[in-house]
Scaffold this motif. Structure first.
Motif, PDB file in Angstrom:
ATOM      1  N   PHE A 243       0.843  -1.191   0.000  1.00  0.00           N
ATOM      2  CA  PHE A 243       0.000   0.000   0.000  1.00  0.00           C
ATOM      3  C   PHE A 243       0.883   1.247   0.000  1.00  0.00           C
ATOM      4  CE2 PHE A 243      -2.216   3.437   2.141  1.00  0.00           C
ATOM      5  CZ  PHE A 243      -3.327   3.540   1.330  1.00  0.00           C
ATOM      6  N   THR A 244       0.712   2.091  -1.023  1.00  0.00           N
ATOM      7  CA  THR A 244       1.403   3.374  -1.104  1.00  0.00           C
ATOM      8  C   THR A 244       0.436   4.374  -1.726  1.00  0.00           C
ATOM      9  OG1 THR A 244       2.320   2.880  -3.276  1.00  0.00           O
ATOM     10  CG2 THR A 244       3.711   2.366  -1.386  1.00  0.00           C
ATOM     11  N   PHE A 245       0.694   5.655  -1.512  1.00  0.00           N
ATOM     12  CA  PHE A 245      -0.186   6.681  -2.068  1.00  0.00           C
ATOM     13  C   PHE A 245       0.203   7.122  -3.465  1.00  0.00           C
ATOM     14  CE2 PHE A 245      -1.122   7.289   2.459  1.00  0.00           C
ATOM     15  CZ  PHE A 245      -2.505   7.233   2.399  1.00  0.00           C
ATOM     16  N   PHE A 246       1.495   7.094  -3.781  1.00  0.00           N
ATOM     17  CA  PHE A 246       1.921   7.718  -5.034  1.00  0.00           C
ATOM     18  C   PHE A 246       2.411   6.739  -6.082  1.00  0.00           C
ATOM     19  CE2 PHE A 246       2.565  10.849  -1.633  1.00  0.00           C
ATOM     20  CZ  PHE A 246       1.623  11.776  -2.039  1.00  0.00           C
ATOM     21  N   ARG A 247       3.352   5.875  -5.739  1.00  0.00           N
ATOM     22  CA  ARG A 247       3.951   4.978  -6.719  1.00  0.00           C
ATOM     23  C   ARG A 247       3.805   3.546  -6.245  1.00  0.00           C
ATOM     24  NH1 ARG A 247       9.746   7.112  -8.306  1.00  0.00           N
ATOM     25  NH2 ARG A 247       9.405   5.513  -9.837  1.00  0.00           N
ATOM     26  N   PRO A 248       3.545   2.613  -7.152  1.00  0.00           N
ATOM     27  CA  PRO A 248       3.442   1.221  -6.725  1.00  0.00           C
ATOM     28  C   PRO A 248       4.781   0.714  -6.187  1.00  0.00           C
ATOM     29  CG  PRO A 248       3.075   1.419  -9.099  1.00  0.00           C
ATOM     30  CD  PRO A 248       3.321   2.778  -8.576  1.00  0.00           C
ATOM     31  N   ARG A 249       4.695  -0.132  -5.186  1.00  0.00           N
ATOM     32  CA  ARG A 249       5.881  -0.748  -4.599  1.00  0.00           C
ATOM     33  C   ARG A 249       5.542  -2.205  -4.341  1.00  0.00           C
ATOM     34  NH1 ARG A 249       8.516  -1.419   0.336  1.00  0.00           N
ATOM     35  NH2 ARG A 249       6.700  -0.820   1.520  1.00  0.00           N
ATOM     36  N   TYR A 250       6.528  -3.066  -4.485  1.00  0.00           N
ATOM     37  CA  TYR A 250       6.308  -4.496  -4.361  1.00  0.00           C
ATOM     38  C   TYR A 250       7.280  -5.113  -3.368  1.00  0.00           C
ATOM     39  CZ  TYR A 250       3.666  -3.674  -8.528  1.00  0.00           C
ATOM     40  OH  TYR A 250       2.753  -3.175  -9.410  1.00  0.00           O
ATOM     41  N   GLU A 251       6.780  -6.085  -2.637  1.00  0.00           N
ATOM     42  CA  GLU A 251       7.637  -6.911  -1.797  1.00  0.00           C
ATOM     43  C   GLU A 251       7.833  -8.223  -2.551  1.00  0.00           C
ATOM     44  OE1 GLU A 251       6.973  -9.278   2.261  1.00  0.00           O
ATOM     45  OE2 GLU A 251       6.801  -7.084   2.431  1.00  0.00           O
ATOM     46  N   VAL A 252       9.072  -8.527  -2.859  1.00  0.00           N
ATOM     47  CA  VAL A 252       9.389  -9.706  -3.660  1.00  0.00           C
ATOM     48  C   VAL A 252      10.094 -10.733  -2.790  1.00  0.00           C
ATOM     49  CG1 VAL A 252      10.695 -10.562  -5.649  1.00  0.00           C
ATOM     50  CG2 VAL A 252       9.610  -8.316  -5.750  1.00  0.00           C
ATOM     51  N   ASP A 253       9.554 -11.928  -2.752  1.00  0.00           N
ATOM     52  CA  ASP A 253      10.195 -13.063  -2.087  1.00  0.00           C
ATOM     53  C   ASP A 253      10.455 -14.100  -3.181  1.00  0.00           C
ATOM     54  OD1 ASP A 253      11.139 -15.010  -0.408  1.00  0.00           O
ATOM     55  OD2 ASP A 253       9.178 -15.521   0.443  1.00  0.00           O
ATOM     56  N   PHE A 254      11.507 -13.853  -3.966  1.00  0.00           N
ATOM     57  CA  PHE A 254      11.762 -14.650  -5.164  1.00  0.00           C
ATOM     58  C   PHE A 254      13.243 -14.552  -5.509  1.00  0.00           C
ATOM     59  CE2 PHE A 254      11.614 -15.106  -9.884  1.00  0.00           C
ATOM     60  CZ  PHE A 254      11.034 -16.370  -9.949  1.00  0.00           C
ATOM     61  N   LYS A 255      13.989 -15.608  -5.281  1.00  0.00           N
ATOM     62  CA  LYS A 255      15.396 -15.713  -5.668  1.00  0.00           C
ATOM     63  C   LYS A 255      16.283 -14.596  -5.112  1.00  0.00           C
ATOM     64  CE  LYS A 255      16.668 -17.318  -9.522  1.00  0.00           C
ATOM     65  NZ  LYS A 255      17.038 -17.638 -10.864  1.00  0.00           N
ATOM     66  N   GLU A 256      15.894 -13.988  -4.007  1.00  0.00           N
ATOM     67  CA  GLU A 256      16.648 -12.867  -3.433  1.00  0.00           C
ATOM     68  C   GLU A 256      16.772 -11.700  -4.413  1.00  0.00           C
ATOM     69  OE1 GLU A 256      20.241 -14.032  -1.453  1.00  0.00           O
ATOM     70  OE2 GLU A 256      19.292 -15.807  -0.613  1.00  0.00           O
ATOM     71  N   TRP A 257      15.763 -11.529  -5.254  1.00  0.00           N
ATOM     72  CA  TRP A 257      15.705 -10.427  -6.200  1.00  0.00           C
ATOM     73  C   TRP A 257      14.861  -9.302  -5.609  1.00  0.00           C
ATOM     74  CZ3 TRP A 257      14.345 -13.167 -11.474  1.00  0.00           C
ATOM     75  CH2 TRP A 257      15.439 -13.921 -11.903  1.00  0.00           C
ATOM     76  N   HIS A 258      15.047  -8.103  -6.113  1.00  0.00           N
ATOM     77  CA  HIS A 258      14.188  -6.977  -5.776  1.00  0.00           C
ATOM     78  C   HIS A 258      13.943  -6.172  -7.055  1.00  0.00           C
ATOM     79  CE1 HIS A 258      18.228  -5.189  -5.436  1.00  0.00           C
ATOM     80  NE2 HIS A 258      17.638  -4.053  -5.753  1.00  0.00           N
TER      81      HIS A 258
END
Length: 157
Positions: A80-95
């Motif tokens: 949840f953010t107000f301005f820009r999408p943000r993601y939490e990634v739990d995948f191969k230690e990638w971000h």
């Protein structure tokens, strides 16, 4: 190495064709039509399923599991953010970092970019370019990018 994702314009579900640099069909992506939540399947050019993206239901924000060969490799959750999408990634230690809505972002590991994603303009239907640093990351990178697209298109349902 480079892949091109081209959206099928006249399709009743989310459908994409994925081509290599030589214009040869490499993958086909198709969403299920009558399901609760997004269920997206990725097939190779021989029409064998090689991966899937499945939306987890009963979550506050969109969350997707990334599967390959029937095994869950990881997941992505829109935060949840107000301005820009943000993601939490739990995948191969990638971000992931960059402009997701503008389709100009990178998937990175601890050493640097794994794949750079951009949108090409002036095409009939959406066309996205995936530039891979290592060809071995092709399928897993493609699955993550499709999951990010699904999370962008989902409004918490």
């Amino acid at each position: 190495m480079r892949l091109f994702i081209k959206q099928r314009v006249f399709s009743c579900t989310d459908s994409y064709d994925v081509y290599d640099e030589g214009g040869e069909a490499k993958y086909f992506v198709k969403a299920e039509f009558f399901t609760l939540g997004h269920q997206i399947h990725v097939y190779d050019w021989r029409q064998r399923e090689v991966g899937a993206i499945r939306q987890k239901l009963m979550t506050l924000m969109p969350q997707f599991e990334i599967e390959m060969n029937g095994m869950v490799l990881g997941e992505i959750q829109k935060k949840f953010t107000f301005f820009r999408p943000r993601y939490e990634v739990d995948f191969k230690e990638w971000h992931v970092e960059g402009d997701f809505l503008g389709w100009e972002y990178d998937v990175c590991d601890g050493r640097g970019p794994v794949v750079h994603i951009t949108k090409e303009f002036m095409h009939w239907g959406d066309t996205y370019v995936l530039d891979f640093a290592n060809p071995a990351d092709e399928l897993t990178g493609l699955l993550l990018v499709i999951a990010i697209d699904a999370a962008n298109c989902t409004n918490g349902q």
